[in-house]
Design a protein around this motif. Structure first.
Motif, PDB file in Angstrom:
ATOM      1  N   LYS A 163      -4.591   6.557  -1.358  1.00 19.10           N
ATOM      2  CA  LYS A 163      -3.305   7.239  -1.425  1.00 19.10           C
ATOM      3  C   LYS A 163      -2.678   7.446  -0.050  1.00 19.10           C
ATOM      4  O   LYS A 163      -1.670   8.132   0.090  1.00 19.10           O
ATOM      5  CB  LYS A 163      -3.461   8.578  -2.147  1.00 19.10           C
ATOM      6  CG  LYS A 163      -3.839   8.427  -3.625  1.00 19.10           C
ATOM      7  CD  LYS A 163      -3.991   9.776  -4.301  1.00 19.10           C
ATOM      8  CE  LYS A 163      -4.204   9.626  -5.803  1.00 19.10           C
ATOM      9  NZ  LYS A 163      -5.363   8.783  -6.139  1.00 19.10           N
ATOM     10  N   GLY A 292       0.364   4.089  -0.170  1.00 16.21           N
ATOM     11  CA  GLY A 292       0.349   5.306  -0.961  1.00 16.21           C
ATOM     12  C   GLY A 292       1.259   5.211  -2.158  1.00 16.21           C
ATOM     13  O   GLY A 292       2.019   4.242  -2.305  1.00 16.21           O
ATOM     14  N   PRO A 293       1.234   6.205  -3.045  1.00 14.42           N
ATOM     15  CA  PRO A 293       2.001   6.144  -4.295  1.00 14.42           C
ATOM     16  C   PRO A 293       3.514   6.211  -4.117  1.00 14.42           C
ATOM     17  O   PRO A 293       4.253   5.913  -5.051  1.00 14.42           O
ATOM     18  CB  PRO A 293       1.486   7.359  -5.081  1.00 14.42           C
ATOM     19  CG  PRO A 293       0.935   8.286  -4.040  1.00 14.42           C
ATOM     20  CD  PRO A 293       0.377   7.408  -2.958  1.00 14.42           C
TER      21      PRO A 293
END
Length: 412
Positions: A163, A292-293
């Motif tokens: 993440k 990351g998201p």
């Protein structure tokens, strides 16, 4: 009926028959492109089949290597033997040809198909110059996807997708301990630049990215934030194998497919290789777009340009190509094989894989979209920056010296 009337009727009938034959004659289109790998070949065949079914005759002219294909197209255009259409990236690569009056526009197709209301603005900005459309966009690629082997991640004890950049580095360490190649990198300059851009967009952030590439802001390049980007990029070098230099991108993908490597940072065209190997997204391999998201989504892709001609039959062929390539059905069929997402947001993407669906969803959030560097820089400047990045990656150069070299290349 006298003989003259019979002859006249025969001539009329013959002309009518000839007219039918002439109309049925397929519109031959010689198309130059660089899609030669297994997944790429399967993808371009979708356009070829659609064009042939629409009344055309696709003449395939595949040239291995993007630079070589573009050079071949330009040489033929300048030499007076232009192809019907030629592939370029969604960038400024073909803008010199526009300036020199060497391309036909496809304004009629763009108006009929409402390109202005359908296509993303970043794409329009690349293909529409001085009020005219000079290229047909055929896909949206994101060059900084992360593809990983699910069995290898499991073997290394990696439970979920990272993440953040730091979590990604930690996962690379676990892969190294597990005895596999952590990062499958094709050590060619353009691939190294893709990796660098992924780090710049994420570690540096969208603001720094745009200040550097769009604004060419020297203060941004000389900042501590940019220095951190360079250091973070070079840190990845610890996780590539000795066989990386000179490796083709699809050979790096094959390492992930075979379980010899853990992860690859590559454009979503790599999915075509997984598909050709009968591997499925979410089952055999995983994908995530950035560190990351909520990582920025770099927007790239491919277009076809249409060399200048006054031949009405060739112009018809060019317009038919532009229409077919951007049609909803062909877009979905092509994307399913190529790994891209359709250029049109109004298509039914339910048949596409989970990676493509995620890409389509992200593209609806304009705040996450970043234009790829080739949309913002001239080919010469982009080339100079590629040289800087590959020199830094492959040599024992300090971050400070790389920072100075980057600033110098950006001024050129």
């Amino acid at each position: 009926m006298n003989s003259k009337k019979l002859v006249l009727r025969g001539v009329v009938a013959a002309l009518a028959l000839y007219g039918v034959v002439a109309q049925a004659e397929p519109l031959k289109a010689n198309v130059i492109h660089w899609w030669t790998s297994g997944g790429e070949s399967a993808a371009i065949r979708q356009f070829a089949d659609a064009y042939n079914k629409a009344g055309g005759q696709w003449v395939d002219n595949a040239v291995a290597g993007a630079d070589q294909a573009r050079s071949t197209a330009i040489n033929r255009i300048v030499g007076g033997d232009p192809p019907t259409a030629a592939q370029f990236n969604t960038s400024k690569q073909f803008h010199d040809l526009i300036d020199q009056g060497l391309l036909n526009n496809v304004d009629d197709v763009a108006a009929k198909e409402n390109w202005n209301g359908v296509f993303p603005q970043s794409i329009i900005d690349s293909i529409k110059v001085k009020g005219h459309y000079y290229a047909a966009p055929v896909d949206i690629h994101m060059p900084a996807w992360f593809f990983y082997s699910k069995p290898v991640f499991q073997k290394a004890g990696i439970a979920g997708e990272p993440k953040s950049y730091d979590e990604f580095i930690a996962d690379l360490g676990k892969l190294k301990t597990a005895g596999v190649i952590p990062l499958a990198l094709g050590g060619q300059p353009w691939q190294e630049k893709i990796t660098f851009d992924a780090v710049l967009a994420d570690v540096g952030g969208p603001d720094l990215y745009m200040k550097v590439y769009r604004d060419r802001d020297m203060n941004a390049v000389k900042s501590d934030a940019f220095k951190k980007v360079l250091a973070s990029f070079k840190r990845l070098h610890d996780f590539v194998d000795p066989g990386s230099p000179g490796r083709n991108w699809n050979d790096a993908t094959a390492l992930v497919i075979s379980g010899k490597a853990g992860v690859q940072i590559m454009g979503d065209w790599a999915k075509g290789e997984f598909s050709a190997a009968n591997q499925s997204a979410g089952k055999d391999f995983g994908c995530f777009p950035g560190f990351g998201p909520h990582s920025p989504y770099l927007v790239a892709g491919d277009v076809f340009v249409f060399p200048k001609t006054d031949n009405p039959t060739t112009i018809k062929a060019q317009n038919l190509l532009a229409t077919v390539m951007t049609s909803p059905a062909a877009q979905v069929a092509f994307s399913a094989k190529k790994g891209s997402i359709p250029i049109r947001p109004d298509v039914d993407g339910s048949s596409l894989d989970i990676c493509a669906k995620e890409g389509i969803a992200i593209m609806k959030d304009k705040s996450r979209q970043l234009p790829n560097p080739e949309m913002l820089l001239s080919p010469d400047t982009q080339g100079a920056l590629i040289d800087v990045v590959t020199n830094f990656w492959n040599k024992n150069q300090s971050v400070d010296d790389a920072q100075k070299a980057f600033a110098s290349a950006l001024k050129s």
